[in-house]
Design an enzyme around this catalytic site. Structure first.
Site, PDB file in Angstrom:
ATOM      1  CG  ASP A   1      45.720  19.283 -20.073  1.00 56.71           C
ATOM      2  OD1 ASP A   1      45.805  19.581 -21.207  1.00 56.71           O
ATOM      3  OD2 ASP A   1      46.573  18.943 -19.238  1.00 56.71           O
TER       4      ASP A   1
ATOM      5  CG  ASP B   1      48.676  15.546 -23.832  1.00 51.71           C
ATOM      6  OD1 ASP B   1      48.649  14.260 -23.897  1.00 51.71           O
ATOM      7  OD2 ASP B   1      48.613  16.391 -24.380  1.00 51.71           O
TER       8      ASP B   1
ATOM      9  CB  SER C   1      44.485  19.219 -25.403  1.00 56.19           C
ATOM     10  OG  SER C   1      45.512  18.367 -25.705  1.00 56.19           O
TER      11      SER C   1
ATOM     12  CE  LYS D   1      46.376  23.602 -22.027  1.00 55.32           C
ATOM     13  NZ  LYS D   1      45.974  22.474 -21.356  1.00 55.32           N
TER      14      LYS D   1
ATOM     15  CG  ASP E   1      48.797  17.652 -15.759  1.00 56.92           C
ATOM     16  OD1 ASP E   1      49.463  17.176 -16.059  1.00 56.92           O
ATOM     17  OD2 ASP E   1      48.162  18.286 -16.772  1.00 56.92           O
TER      18      ASP E   1
END
Length: 213
Positions: A7, A9, A105, A138, A163
């Protein structure tokens, strides 16, 4: 394990505080109302999804104008300097020497390109995907599945590094083994964190030996 898919960010770039600052100010400036759960809901959404959501919060602009305005402000922030997470450049370069790397992303393509160019990491990634380029953001698995397709690797042969709650759910739904690197300011929900194969405190703990287990 054939490939590692990152990912962006909150994993490579400490951008979530910048996203929150920019979108919160944009909502306030255009007649909307930021809710207590807004930031957590936004994490992982594609550009079209979060622009529509900000419109639902009362922003008095159509979603395409919301997206343009926010992305322009984010691009300006990035051009002043990309806030990389601790150990991000070293970890990516170390793993790129051993594995095929991809990126999935929720950021728009323009911001992905600015971030990778500014950090001089673009050459480390064989394939990069923005959720602008797939049907759903997502927690749907679309972005990770597309990254695996572009890499030419089955999802089951990929490890994902995430994260956020929505990111963890997305990678797990794609059939990838997931390593969680929880952001200290925006930790994932316990049920999402439970999907992780490994939980590491930061990127410096993400070693080739860990991925080869």
């Amino acid at each position: 394990m054939e490939a590692c898919v990152f990912d962006l960010d909150g994993v490579l770039v400490d951008s979530e505080p910048v996203w929150e600052e920019v979108r919160r100010a944009f909502v306030a400036a255009h007649g909307g109302t930021w809710q207590p759960d807004t930031q957590s809901r936004l994490m992982g959404m594609s550009t079209g999804e979060w622009a529509a959501y900000l419109h639902e919060l009362g922003v008095e602009l159509p979603p395409d104008e919301i997206a343009r305005g926010v992305i322009d402000q984010m691009t300006a922030h990035y051009r002043e300097g990309v806030p990389l997470m601790k150990g991000a450049p070293e970890t990516v370069r170390r793993l790129a020497g051993r594995f095929t790397l991809g990126l999935a992303s929720s950021s728009p393509r323009a911001l992905i390109d600015v971030a990778l160019d500014a950090s001089e990491l673009r050459a480390c990634f064989t394939a990069t995907v923005s959720t602008e380029e797939v049907a759903r953001g997502k927690p749907a698995p679309d972005g990770y599945l597309e990254a695996a397709r572009r890499l030419g690797v089955a999802p089951e042969g990929c490890v994902a590094v995430e994260d956020s709650s929505n990111g963890l759910r997305s990678a797990d739904a794609a059939g990838m083994r997931v390593i969680a690197v929880p952001h200290p300011r925006y930790p994932p929900a316990p049920d999402a964190l439970a999907l992780a194969w490994q939980v590491v405190p930061d990127l410096t703990s993400l070693t080739p030996e860990l991925l080869e287990r």
